[in-house]
Design a protein around this motif. Structure first.
Motif, PDB file in Angstrom:
ATOM      1  N   TYR A  69      51.196  40.660  34.903  1.00 31.19           N
ATOM      2  CA  TYR A  69      50.249  39.821  36.237  1.00 31.19           C
ATOM      3  C   TYR A  69      48.741  40.264  36.915  1.00 31.19           C
ATOM      4  CZ  TYR A  69      54.016  36.802  36.260  1.00 31.19           C
ATOM      5  OH  TYR A  69      54.806  35.891  35.460  1.00 31.19           O
ATOM      6  N   ILE A  70      47.503  40.771  36.157  1.00 36.44           N
ATOM      7  CA  ILE A  70      46.758  41.203  37.005  1.00 36.44           C
ATOM      8  C   ILE A  70      45.958  40.664  38.489  1.00 36.44           C
ATOM      9  CG2 ILE A  70      43.891  42.060  36.245  1.00 36.44           C
ATOM     10  CD1 ILE A  70      44.972  41.717  33.361  1.00 36.44           C
ATOM     11  N   SER A 148      42.025  24.865  38.362  1.00 32.88           N
ATOM     12  CA  SER A 148      41.800  25.368  37.145  1.00 32.88           C
ATOM     13  C   SER A 148      41.564  25.930  36.730  1.00 32.88           C
ATOM     14  CB  SER A 148      41.373  23.399  36.044  1.00 32.88           C
ATOM     15  OG  SER A 148      40.092  23.831  36.381  1.00 32.88           O
ATOM     16  N   ALA A 149      41.890  25.909  36.108  1.00 36.93           N
ATOM     17  CA  ALA A 149      41.769  27.462  34.762  1.00 36.93           C
ATOM     18  C   ALA A 149      40.514  27.246  34.186  1.00 36.93           C
ATOM     19  CB  ALA A 149      42.886  27.999  33.635  1.00 36.93           C
ATOM     20  N   GLY A 177      45.801  33.929  33.999  1.00 28.46           N
ATOM     21  CA  GLY A 177      46.642  32.663  34.112  1.00 28.46           C
ATOM     22  C   GLY A 177      46.860  32.033  32.621  1.00 28.46           C
ATOM     23  N   VAL A 178      46.474  32.172  31.883  1.00 27.85           N
ATOM     24  CA  VAL A 178      46.210  31.468  30.800  1.00 27.85           C
ATOM     25  C   VAL A 178      46.520  32.105  29.199  1.00 27.85           C
ATOM     26  CG1 VAL A 178      44.313  29.440  31.606  1.00 27.85           C
ATOM     27  CG2 VAL A 178      43.679  31.475  30.263  1.00 27.85           C
ATOM     28  N   SER A 179      47.094  31.390  28.538  1.00 26.90           N
ATOM     29  CA  SER A 179      46.657  31.991  27.296  1.00 26.90           C
ATOM     30  C   SER A 179      45.603  32.356  26.295  1.00 26.90           C
ATOM     31  CB  SER A 179      47.396  31.692  26.506  1.00 26.90           C
ATOM     32  OG  SER A 179      46.731  30.136  25.303  1.00 26.90           O
ATOM     33  N   ARG A 180      45.487  33.116  25.669  1.00 29.69           N
ATOM     34  CA  ARG A 180      44.779  32.918  25.044  1.00 29.69           C
ATOM     35  C   ARG A 180      43.236  32.562  24.345  1.00 29.69           C
ATOM     36  NH1 ARG A 180      40.977  34.493  22.325  1.00 29.69           N
ATOM     37  NH2 ARG A 180      39.576  36.359  21.230  1.00 29.69           N
ATOM     38  N   GLU A 181      44.512  31.399  23.173  1.00 36.09           N
ATOM     39  CA  GLU A 181      44.200  30.726  22.731  1.00 36.09           C
ATOM     40  C   GLU A 181      43.602  29.387  23.751  1.00 36.09           C
ATOM     41  OE1 GLU A 181      47.598  32.020  23.007  1.00 36.09           O
ATOM     42  OE2 GLU A 181      47.279  32.852  20.821  1.00 36.09           O
ATOM     43  N   SER A 184      39.841  30.717  24.622  1.00 37.34           N
ATOM     44  CA  SER A 184      39.147  30.525  23.043  1.00 37.34           C
ATOM     45  C   SER A 184      38.121  29.032  23.795  1.00 37.34           C
ATOM     46  CB  SER A 184      39.570  30.498  22.099  1.00 37.34           C
ATOM     47  OG  SER A 184      39.672  32.066  22.633  1.00 37.34           O
ATOM     48  N   ARG A 185      39.325  28.091  24.552  1.00 36.03           N
ATOM     49  CA  ARG A 185      38.824  26.378  23.965  1.00 36.03           C
ATOM     50  C   ARG A 185      37.597  26.986  25.551  1.00 36.03           C
ATOM     51  NH1 ARG A 185      44.426  24.903  23.170  1.00 36.03           N
ATOM     52  NH2 ARG A 185      44.110  25.367  25.614  1.00 36.03           N
ATOM     53  N   PHE A 186      37.981  27.715  26.562  1.00 39.29           N
ATOM     54  CA  PHE A 186      36.366  27.397  28.056  1.00 39.29           C
ATOM     55  C   PHE A 186      35.477  28.287  26.721  1.00 39.29           C
ATOM     56  CE2 PHE A 186      40.110  28.712  30.480  1.00 39.29           C
ATOM     57  CZ  PHE A 186      40.342  26.438  30.635  1.00 39.29           C
ATOM     58  N   THR A 187      35.717  28.607  25.692  1.00 37.06           N
ATOM     59  CA  THR A 187      34.250  30.271  25.840  1.00 37.06           C
ATOM     60  C   THR A 187      33.058  29.080  24.698  1.00 37.06           C
ATOM     61  OG1 THR A 187      35.576  31.229  24.658  1.00 37.06           O
ATOM     62  CG2 THR A 187      35.411  32.182  26.378  1.00 37.06           C
ATOM     63  N   TYR A 188      33.283  29.048  24.254  1.00 32.02           N
ATOM     64  CA  TYR A 188      32.792  27.138  23.210  1.00 32.02           C
ATOM     65  C   TYR A 188      33.001  26.820  23.751  1.00 32.02           C
ATOM     66  CZ  TYR A 188      35.064  31.434  20.139  1.00 32.02           C
ATOM     67  OH  TYR A 188      34.879  32.411  19.366  1.00 32.02           O
TER      68      TYR A 188
END
Length: 188
Positions: A69-70, A148-149, A177-181, A184-188
């Motif tokens: 946990y970061i 939300s994330a 606190g999310v997966s890498r996948e 990826s949905r947030f960054t596109y």
């Protein structure tokens, strides 16, 4: 590099050359390589660190499942350590890992107490920095509880746009606190 510390302190309180040289004499410079630990979980914590250059992450690893946990990142002009261990002079529960090559100035608790007792200006400086840290921690906790994330990602971008370029996406995802996948949905 020590001029960065002086400029940092003087954002809160002015210093004479003699005062600054005296304060600086209580710090120890350290250079670290990428992926080197500045603080390692389970080890004694002797210093609070002022970051001159580089980037670190403070994290906690759950001993039951090994999940990391970061808690925060620290870069130029930031202070960082495992504060619980530093102030209690105990072993770390957090780790501080260098994401980039890093240079810091290290201040022992003994030296911190000494210069604070001798110089009201420095005691005032550290009180103000502590207050700012408490506020940031409260914001982080409330953000984790109430947003939300995607909102956390947008807040991170708004507050620290350069951080996204310096930190691998897997680490950003862990911080949010999310997966890498999902990231990826947030960054596109």
């Amino acid at each position: 590099m020590s001029e960065k510390l002086r400029q940092h302190i003087e954002k809160i309180t002015p210093l004479t050359d003699i005062e600054f040289e005296y304060i600086l004499s209580h710090f120890v410079p350290k250079k670290l390589k990428k992926h080197q630990f500045l603080v390692q979980e389970g080890a004694p914590v002797q210093y609070d660190y002022f970051v001159l250059s580089g980037l670190l992450k403070a994290s906690y690893t759950n001993p039951e499942d090994g999940k990391e946990y970061i808690l925060q990142f620290a870069w130029e002009d930031w202070w960082t350590t495992d504060y619980q261990a530093y102030f209690n002079q105990s072993n770390a529960i957090l780790s501080l890992d260098c994401i980039e090559e890093t240079e810091v100035l290290a201040l022992s608790l003994t030296n911190r107490e000494k210069i604070c007792a001798e110089m009201h200006k420095i005691e005032h400086f550290f009180r103000r920095k502590s207050n700012s840290g408490y506020i940031a921690l409260q914001r982080r906790i409330l953000s984790l509880l109430t947003t939300s994330a995607q909102e956390r990602y947008e807040q991170l971008l708004a507050c620290y746009p350069d951080l996204i370029q310096r930190v691998p996406k897997t680490i950003i995802a862990s911080y949010l606190g999310v997966s890498r996948e999902t990231l990826s949905r947030f960054t596109y």
